[in-house]
Structure formats: structure tokens, C-alpha cells
Scaffold this motif. Structure first.
Motif, PDB file in Angstrom:
ATOM      1  N   TYR A   1       0.832  -1.205   0.000  1.00 48.71           N
ATOM      2  CA  TYR A   1       0.000   0.000   0.000  1.00 48.71           C
ATOM      3  C   TYR A   1       0.866   1.254   0.000  1.00 48.71           C
ATOM      4  O   TYR A   1       0.631   2.187  -0.770  1.00 48.71           O
ATOM      5  CB  TYR A   1      -0.938  -0.005   1.202  1.00 48.71           C
ATOM      6  CG  TYR A   1      -1.657   1.307   1.407  1.00 48.71           C
ATOM      7  CD1 TYR A   1      -2.618   1.745   0.509  1.00 48.71           C
ATOM      8  CD2 TYR A   1      -1.371   2.109   2.501  1.00 48.71           C
ATOM      9  CE1 TYR A   1      -3.279   2.957   0.685  1.00 48.71           C
ATOM     10  CE2 TYR A   1      -2.031   3.319   2.687  1.00 48.71           C
ATOM     11  CZ  TYR A   1      -2.983   3.734   1.779  1.00 48.71           C
ATOM     12  OH  TYR A   1      -3.617   4.922   1.962  1.00 48.71           O
ATOM     13  N   PHE A   2       1.885   1.288   0.840  1.00 47.69           N
ATOM     14  CA  PHE A   2       2.764   2.450   0.879  1.00 47.69           C
ATOM     15  C   PHE A   2       3.533   2.606  -0.429  1.00 47.69           C
ATOM     16  O   PHE A   2       3.783   3.724  -0.873  1.00 47.69           O
ATOM     17  CB  PHE A   2       3.709   2.394   2.075  1.00 47.69           C
ATOM     18  CG  PHE A   2       3.022   2.660   3.379  1.00 47.69           C
ATOM     19  CD1 PHE A   2       2.247   3.795   3.548  1.00 47.69           C
ATOM     20  CD2 PHE A   2       3.124   1.783   4.437  1.00 47.69           C
ATOM     21  CE1 PHE A   2       1.591   4.054   4.736  1.00 47.69           C
ATOM     22  CE2 PHE A   2       2.473   2.029   5.633  1.00 47.69           C
ATOM     23  CZ  PHE A   2       1.707   3.171   5.783  1.00 47.69           C
ATOM     24  N   ASP A   3       3.883   1.492  -1.065  1.00 44.31           N
ATOM     25  CA  ASP A   3       4.512   1.569  -2.390  1.00 44.31           C
ATOM     26  C   ASP A   3       3.570   2.240  -3.381  1.00 44.31           C
ATOM     27  O   ASP A   3       3.996   3.067  -4.185  1.00 44.31           O
ATOM     28  CB  ASP A   3       4.888   0.173  -2.898  1.00 44.31           C
ATOM     29  CG  ASP A   3       6.133  -0.380  -2.233  1.00 44.31           C
ATOM     30  OD1 ASP A   3       6.850   0.380  -1.549  1.00 44.31           O
ATOM     31  OD2 ASP A   3       6.373  -1.594  -2.391  1.00 44.31           O
ATOM     32  N   GLU A   4       2.269   1.877  -3.324  1.00 44.47           N
ATOM     33  CA  GLU A   4       1.284   2.479  -4.223  1.00 44.47           C
ATOM     34  C   GLU A   4       1.183   3.983  -3.997  1.00 44.47           C
ATOM     35  O   GLU A   4       0.944   4.743  -4.931  1.00 44.47           O
ATOM     36  CB  GLU A   4      -0.100   1.851  -4.015  1.00 44.47           C
ATOM     37  CG  GLU A   4      -0.234   0.462  -4.571  1.00 44.47           C
ATOM     38  CD  GLU A   4      -1.603  -0.140  -4.294  1.00 44.47           C
ATOM     39  OE1 GLU A   4      -2.538   0.615  -3.948  1.00 44.47           O
ATOM     40  OE2 GLU A   4      -1.726  -1.360  -4.413  1.00 44.47           O
TER      41      GLU A   4
ATOM     42  N   GLY B   1       3.609   5.832  -3.088  1.00 44.14           N
ATOM     43  CA  GLY B   1       4.873   6.454  -3.456  1.00 44.14           C
ATOM     44  C   GLY B   1       5.849   6.614  -2.311  1.00 44.14           C
ATOM     45  O   GLY B   1       6.857   7.287  -2.448  1.00 44.14           O
ATOM     46  N   TYR B   2       5.539   5.999  -1.164  1.00 43.78           N
ATOM     47  CA  TYR B   2       6.462   6.041  -0.036  1.00 43.78           C
ATOM     48  C   TYR B   2       7.432   4.881  -0.143  1.00 43.78           C
ATOM     49  O   TYR B   2       7.074   3.795  -0.567  1.00 43.78           O
ATOM     50  CB  TYR B   2       5.714   5.928   1.296  1.00 43.78           C
ATOM     51  CG  TYR B   2       4.795   7.072   1.571  1.00 43.78           C
ATOM     52  CD1 TYR B   2       5.293   8.328   1.902  1.00 43.78           C
ATOM     53  CD2 TYR B   2       3.424   6.919   1.505  1.00 43.78           C
ATOM     54  CE1 TYR B   2       4.455   9.391   2.158  1.00 43.78           C
ATOM     55  CE2 TYR B   2       2.562   7.974   1.758  1.00 43.78           C
ATOM     56  CZ  TYR B   2       3.083   9.207   2.098  1.00 43.78           C
ATOM     57  OH  TYR B   2       2.241  10.250   2.337  1.00 43.78           O
ATOM     58  N   SER B   3       8.642   5.114   0.273  1.00 41.54           N
ATOM     59  CA  SER B   3       9.642   4.063   0.224  1.00 41.54           C
ATOM     60  C   SER B   3      10.231   3.860   1.613  1.00 41.54           C
ATOM     61  O   SER B   3      10.501   4.820   2.316  1.00 41.54           O
ATOM     62  CB  SER B   3      10.760   4.445  -0.749  1.00 41.54           C
ATOM     63  OG  SER B   3      11.804   3.526  -0.663  1.00 41.54           O
ATOM     64  N   ALA B   4      10.423   2.617   1.981  1.00 40.15           N
ATOM     65  CA  ALA B   4      11.014   2.307   3.285  1.00 40.15           C
ATOM     66  C   ALA B   4      12.504   2.605   3.304  1.00 40.15           C
ATOM     67  O   ALA B   4      13.100   2.709   4.353  1.00 40.15           O
ATOM     68  CB  ALA B   4      10.782   0.836   3.632  1.00 40.15           C
ATOM     69  N   THR B   5      13.105   2.787   2.137  1.00 37.10           N
ATOM     70  CA  THR B   5      14.541   3.004   2.086  1.00 37.10           C
ATOM     71  C   THR B   5      14.930   4.464   1.979  1.00 37.10           C
ATOM     72  O   THR B   5      16.099   4.793   2.040  1.00 37.10           O
ATOM     73  CB  THR B   5      15.150   2.255   0.870  1.00 37.10           C
ATOM     74  OG1 THR B   5      14.523   2.737  -0.323  1.00 37.10           O
ATOM     75  CG2 THR B   5      14.952   0.763   1.030  1.00 37.10           C
ATOM     76  N   THR B   6      13.951   5.368   1.829  1.00 34.83           N
ATOM     77  CA  THR B   6      14.311   6.792   1.706  1.00 34.83           C
ATOM     78  C   THR B   6      13.952   7.539   2.962  1.00 34.83           C
ATOM     79  O   THR B   6      13.203   7.165   3.762  1.00 34.83           O
ATOM     80  CB  THR B   6      13.603   7.456   0.523  1.00 34.83           C
ATOM     81  OG1 THR B   6      12.196   7.342   0.673  1.00 34.83           O
ATOM     82  CG2 THR B   6      14.070   6.866  -0.774  1.00 34.83           C
TER      83      THR B   6
END
Length: 114
Positions: free
Chosen positions: A104-107, A109-114
């Protein structure tokens, strides 16, 4: 993600009733009004993904459980070595929950690596 309100409305109601909740307490817990929750359950209104996620969290379930659609669960490969089926099922549910949130967060546009 396209989800049919006729599918998730009854699923929301069934999950709420399994937990012994009335609409008002679930509405409060999910941050929605009771009339909105009623219209969602009756498939008179289409929910947004954030609304469905808040309802799922308030019910202690997943977005995939409410919508009947989970690409994460469809791809989930689970292996655990245990003699306790309940523990294995709990691990599977927790993993699916986090993977669904990650998707969901990928959708969004959030990234866990940034």
C-alpha cells in the motif's frame, strides 16, 4: 486496485459482527461516521483505500480480508517449521499484514529506504 463495493460491504459487516461490534463503535475506532460506515456496509457508497485500511485496522484484520483481494497473499510463500499450526497461522497472518501495508505504501509512493 479495483474492488467491488458489493464484495467488501458484506465482508465489513461480517467482520464487525464476528467481533460483536455495533456500527457506532467501529465507526469511532476507524475515524468514520456511523452513517458512512452504514453506507459502506450496504454497498451504497464506495470506500477509499485509506478508509478500508482504517476499518481493517479497527477490526484487527487486513485489507485483503475485507476486499477478498490481496496480491500479496496471492504471491505469499510461507514456510515455517513448527508443530503448532496456530502459531504458524499467526506468523502467516502477521507477515501478510506487513507485506500488504508495504504494498500500500509503495502504491502511495512512499519508500522504506528513503
Amino acid at each position: 486496485m479495483t474492488v467491488d463495493a458489493l464484495t467488501y460491504g458484506p465482508r465489513i459487516r461480517a467482520a464487525r459482527e464476528r467481533r460483536g461490534l455495533k456500527q457506532r463503535p467501529l465507526a469511532v475506532a476507524s475515524g468514520l461516521s456511523q452513517p458512512v460506515l452504514h453506507r459502506l456496509e450496504a454497498a451504497e457508497r464506495t470506500a477509499t483505500v485509506p478508509e478500508l485500511i482504517r476499518i481493517a485496522a479497527a477490526l484487527g484484520t487486513t485489507l485483503g480480508d475485507l476486499t477478498g483481494h490481496s496480491p500479496v497473499r496471492d504471491r505469499l510463500v510461507f514456510a515455517a517449521r513448527t508443530n503448532d499450526d496456530a502459531a504458524a497461522e499467526e506468523m502467516k497472518e502477521r507477515l501478510a499484514y506487513y507485506l500488504e501495508m508495504d504494498a500500500y505504501f509503495d502504491e502511495l509512493g512512499y519508500s522504506a529506504t528513503t
